[in-house]
Design a protein around this motif. Structure first.
Motif, mmCIF file in Angstrom:
data_model
loop_
_atom_site.group_PDB
_atom_site.id
_atom_site.type_symbol
_atom_site.label_atom_id
_atom_site.label_comp_id
_atom_site.label_asym_id
_atom_site.label_seq_id
_atom_site.Cartn_x
_atom_site.Cartn_y
_atom_site.Cartn_z
ATOM 1 N N ALA A 42 0.878 -1.333 -0.008
ATOM 2 C CA ALA A 42 -0.135 0.151 -0.109
ATOM 3 C C ALA A 42 0.864 1.271 -0.017
ATOM 4 C CB ALA A 42 -0.894 0.002 1.139
ATOM 5 N N VAL A 43 1.830 0.998 0.412
ATOM 6 C CA VAL A 43 3.011 2.131 0.732
ATOM 7 C C VAL A 43 3.807 2.230 -0.511
ATOM 8 C CG1 VAL A 43 4.825 3.409 1.978
ATOM 9 C CG2 VAL A 43 2.801 2.352 3.253
ATOM 10 N N HIS A 44 4.477 1.225 -0.979
ATOM 11 C CA HIS A 44 5.618 1.019 -1.727
ATOM 12 C C HIS A 44 5.158 0.572 -3.286
ATOM 13 C CE1 HIS A 44 8.435 2.006 1.433
ATOM 14 N NE2 HIS A 44 7.642 1.019 2.176
ATOM 15 N N GLY A 45 4.035 -0.241 -3.309
ATOM 16 C CA GLY A 45 3.472 -0.753 -4.664
ATOM 17 C C GLY A 45 3.547 -0.056 -5.625
ATOM 18 N N ALA A 46 3.089 1.429 -5.606
ATOM 19 C CA ALA A 46 3.119 1.979 -6.782
ATOM 20 C C ALA A 46 4.286 2.263 -7.538
ATOM 21 C CB ALA A 46 2.399 3.522 -6.455
ATOM 22 N N ALA A 47 5.333 2.319 -6.972
ATOM 23 C CA ALA A 47 6.613 2.373 -7.515
ATOM 24 C C ALA A 47 6.891 0.997 -8.552
ATOM 25 C CB ALA A 47 7.816 2.555 -6.472
ATOM 26 N N TYR A 48 6.310 0.080 -8.405
ATOM 27 C CA TYR A 48 6.505 -1.113 -9.098
ATOM 28 C C TYR A 48 5.142 -1.183 -9.968
ATOM 29 C CZ TYR A 48 10.001 -1.981 -5.423
ATOM 30 O OH TYR A 48 11.000 -1.815 -4.814
ATOM 31 N N GLY A 49 4.234 -0.304 -10.025
ATOM 32 C CA GLY A 49 3.083 -0.316 -10.773
ATOM 33 C C GLY A 49 2.059 -1.512 -10.034
ATOM 34 N N LEU A 50 2.206 -1.802 -8.910
ATOM 35 C CA LEU A 50 1.123 -2.689 -8.136
ATOM 36 C C LEU A 50 0.236 -1.746 -7.346
ATOM 37 C CD1 LEU A 50 3.791 -5.311 -7.017
ATOM 38 C CD2 LEU A 50 2.125 -5.641 -8.822
ATOM 39 N N CYS A 51 -1.077 -1.780 -7.442
ATOM 40 C CA CYS A 51 -1.984 -1.138 -7.086
ATOM 41 C C CYS A 51 -3.068 -1.951 -6.567
ATOM 42 C CB CYS A 51 -2.672 -0.228 -8.152
ATOM 43 S SG CYS A 51 -1.326 1.095 -8.922
ATOM 44 N N ARG A 52 -3.697 -1.400 -5.407
ATOM 45 C CA ARG A 52 -4.945 -1.793 -4.949
ATOM 46 C C ARG A 52 -5.994 -1.354 -5.704
ATOM 47 N NH1 ARG A 52 -4.601 -0.588 1.510
ATOM 48 N NH2 ARG A 52 -3.518 -2.576 2.300
ATOM 49 N N ILE A 53 -7.111 -2.056 -5.950
ATOM 50 C CA ILE A 53 -8.176 -1.743 -6.988
ATOM 51 C C ILE A 53 -9.485 -1.346 -6.234
ATOM 52 C CG2 ILE A 53 -9.364 -2.487 -8.975
ATOM 53 C CD1 ILE A 53 -6.228 -1.793 -9.445
ATOM 54 N N TYR A 54 -9.704 -2.184 -5.243
ATOM 55 C CA TYR A 54 -10.999 -2.242 -4.390
ATOM 56 C C TYR A 54 -10.799 -1.968 -2.689
ATOM 57 C CZ TYR A 54 -12.213 -4.830 -8.779
ATOM 58 O OH TYR A 54 -12.448 -5.104 -10.083
ATOM 59 N N ARG A 55 -11.535 -1.049 -2.337
ATOM 60 C CA ARG A 55 -11.461 -0.718 -0.962
ATOM 61 C C ARG A 55 -11.847 -1.866 -0.143
ATOM 62 N NH1 ARG A 55 -13.673 4.358 -2.493
ATOM 63 N NH2 ARG A 55 -15.788 3.704 -1.649
ATOM 64 N N ASN A 56 -12.841 -2.740 -0.443
ATOM 65 C CA ASN A 56 -13.248 -3.661 0.504
ATOM 66 C C ASN A 56 -12.210 -5.140 0.211
ATOM 67 O OD1 ASN A 56 -14.001 -4.562 -2.200
ATOM 68 N ND2 ASN A 56 -15.635 -5.664 -1.407
ATOM 69 N N GLU A 57 -11.186 -4.821 -0.663
ATOM 70 C CA GLU A 57 -10.501 -6.073 -0.928
ATOM 71 C C GLU A 57 -8.677 -5.552 -0.822
ATOM 72 O OE1 GLU A 57 -11.021 -8.533 -4.239
ATOM 73 O OE2 GLU A 57 -13.320 -8.735 -3.931
ATOM 74 N N PRO A 58 -8.338 -4.990 0.223
ATOM 75 C CA PRO A 58 -6.890 -4.582 0.631
ATOM 76 C C PRO A 58 -5.701 -5.610 -0.039
ATOM 77 C CG PRO A 58 -7.903 -5.140 2.375
ATOM 78 C CD PRO A 58 -8.818 -5.372 1.665
ATOM 79 N N CYS A 98 -1.180 5.274 -8.119
ATOM 80 C CA CYS A 98 -2.226 4.313 -8.264
ATOM 81 C C CYS A 98 -3.603 5.141 -8.705
ATOM 82 C CB CYS A 98 -2.341 3.528 -6.980
ATOM 83 S SG CYS A 98 -1.182 2.153 -7.044
ATOM 84 N N PRO A 99 -4.425 4.625 -9.139
ATOM 85 C CA PRO A 99 -5.714 5.322 -9.438
ATOM 86 C C PRO A 99 -6.656 5.337 -8.184
ATOM 87 C CG PRO A 99 -5.843 3.156 -10.676
ATOM 88 C CD PRO A 99 -4.527 3.344 -10.121
ATOM 89 N N ARG A 100 -7.637 6.028 -8.080
ATOM 90 C CA ARG A 100 -8.538 6.021 -7.305
ATOM 91 C C ARG A 100 -9.328 4.476 -7.179
ATOM 92 N NH1 ARG A 100 -13.809 10.315 -6.225
ATOM 93 N NH2 ARG A 100 -14.402 9.252 -4.345
ATOM 94 N N ARG A 101 -9.534 4.013 -5.862
ATOM 95 C CA ARG A 101 -9.978 2.709 -5.900
ATOM 96 C C ARG A 101 -11.570 2.564 -5.686
ATOM 97 N NH1 ARG A 101 -7.754 0.720 -0.390
ATOM 98 N NH2 ARG A 101 -7.706 3.227 0.402
ATOM 99 N N TYR A 102 -12.199 1.573 -6.141
ATOM 100 C CA TYR A 102 -13.617 1.402 -6.394
ATOM 101 C C TYR A 102 -13.952 0.920 -5.041
ATOM 102 C CZ TYR A 102 -12.991 1.484 -11.279
ATOM 103 O OH TYR A 102 -12.707 1.773 -12.774
ATOM 104 N N ALA A 103 -15.147 1.204 -4.480
ATOM 105 C CA ALA A 103 -15.638 0.804 -3.149
ATOM 106 C C ALA A 103 -15.681 -0.872 -3.411
ATOM 107 C CB ALA A 103 -17.271 1.121 -2.938
ATOM 108 N N ASP A 104 -16.090 -1.521 -4.320
ATOM 109 C CA ASP A 104 -16.188 -3.013 -4.526
ATOM 110 C C ASP A 104 -16.184 -3.351 -5.845
ATOM 111 O OD1 ASP A 104 -19.008 -3.173 -5.128
ATOM 112 O OD2 ASP A 104 -19.221 -2.569 -3.360
#
Length: 235
Positions: free
Chosen positions: A190-206, A220-226
């Protein structure tokens, strides 16, 4: 000398002939029985009449049992492809990592996503964090099974869709998503992933990460609720 009246001789011959016939029949019957031969052989007509008698009409001859047709092969569409789902469908053995090329759930991930994970893993290890793959690529059969279980768990398809996508829309089936554990690993990403292109996509699935190639420059783009808010999940 007294002659027997003609009428008396005739009566004697009439008595002796039937008696002789009876004796001959009895002898013949004894011979037949001794040889084990049937006394009478029913004709084909009598067999036909007996076999056509309906139950309850006193027929003593049972009709022959009907021959059964060969059993048709089972409908393969009603069976599991290989029985229970296994690693070949994307089931992940405990303790699998992003380096396990012999695990299909890892090896079948999108090549660029897997490369990004493998670049990030050593950096996380330097911080004392190890990446565990809880789920990666999945076969359509596996995804459908997860969706059925979600419907049963949450009580409706609408609620299940917040957690599990269909086989035709899931990024896991296409190899474009990975679920990472444990919690320390997801927090690190969550802190370092963007530097590698690794992003969370959904708020309910961290734990759910996908590759966004512009994330190193733009974040990383804004996350979807689900997943139900994700346009990709809509038919």
């Amino acid at each position: 000398m007294t002659r027997t009246p003609p009428s008396s001789r005739t009566s004697t011959h009439r008595i002796r002939r039937p008696l002789l016939v009876v004796v001959l029949v009895a002898v013949l019957a004894a011979i037949v029985v001794a040889l084990g031969l049937p006394l009478l052989k029913p004709s084909s007509d009598s067999d036909s009449d007996s076999s056509s008698a309906m139950p309850g009409q006193g027929s003593s001859v049972r009709p022959p049992a009907p021959s059964l047709p060969d059993r048709a092969p089972p409908d393969s569409s009603q069976q599991e492809r290989r029985g229970p789902l296994d690693e070949a469908d994307g089931v992940v053995p405990d303790g699998s990592t992003v380096l396990d090329d012999d695990v299909p759930a890892v090896a079948n991930l999108d090549a660029d996503l897997l490369a990004a994970l493998r670049r990030a893993a050593p950096e996380a290890a330097d911080d004392g964090v190890a990446f565990t793959v809880n789920s990666g690529w999945r076969s359509p059969e596996y995804q459908n099974q997860l969706l059925r279980k979600a419907v049963a768990q949450y009580g409706s398809e609408a609620e299940a869709a917040r957690w599990v996508a269909t086989a035709t829309t899931s990024p896991h089936v296409s190899g474009d998503a990975v679920d990472i554990g444990p919690e320390e690993a997801t927090a690190w990403l969550a802190v370092h992933g963007a530097a590698y292109g690794l992003c969370r996509i959904y708020r309910n699935e961290p734990w759910h990460f996908e590759l966004r190639t512009d994330a190193p420059d733009r974040g990383c783009p804004r996350r979807y609720a689900d997943p139900t808010q994700d346009p990709r999940m809509r038919p």
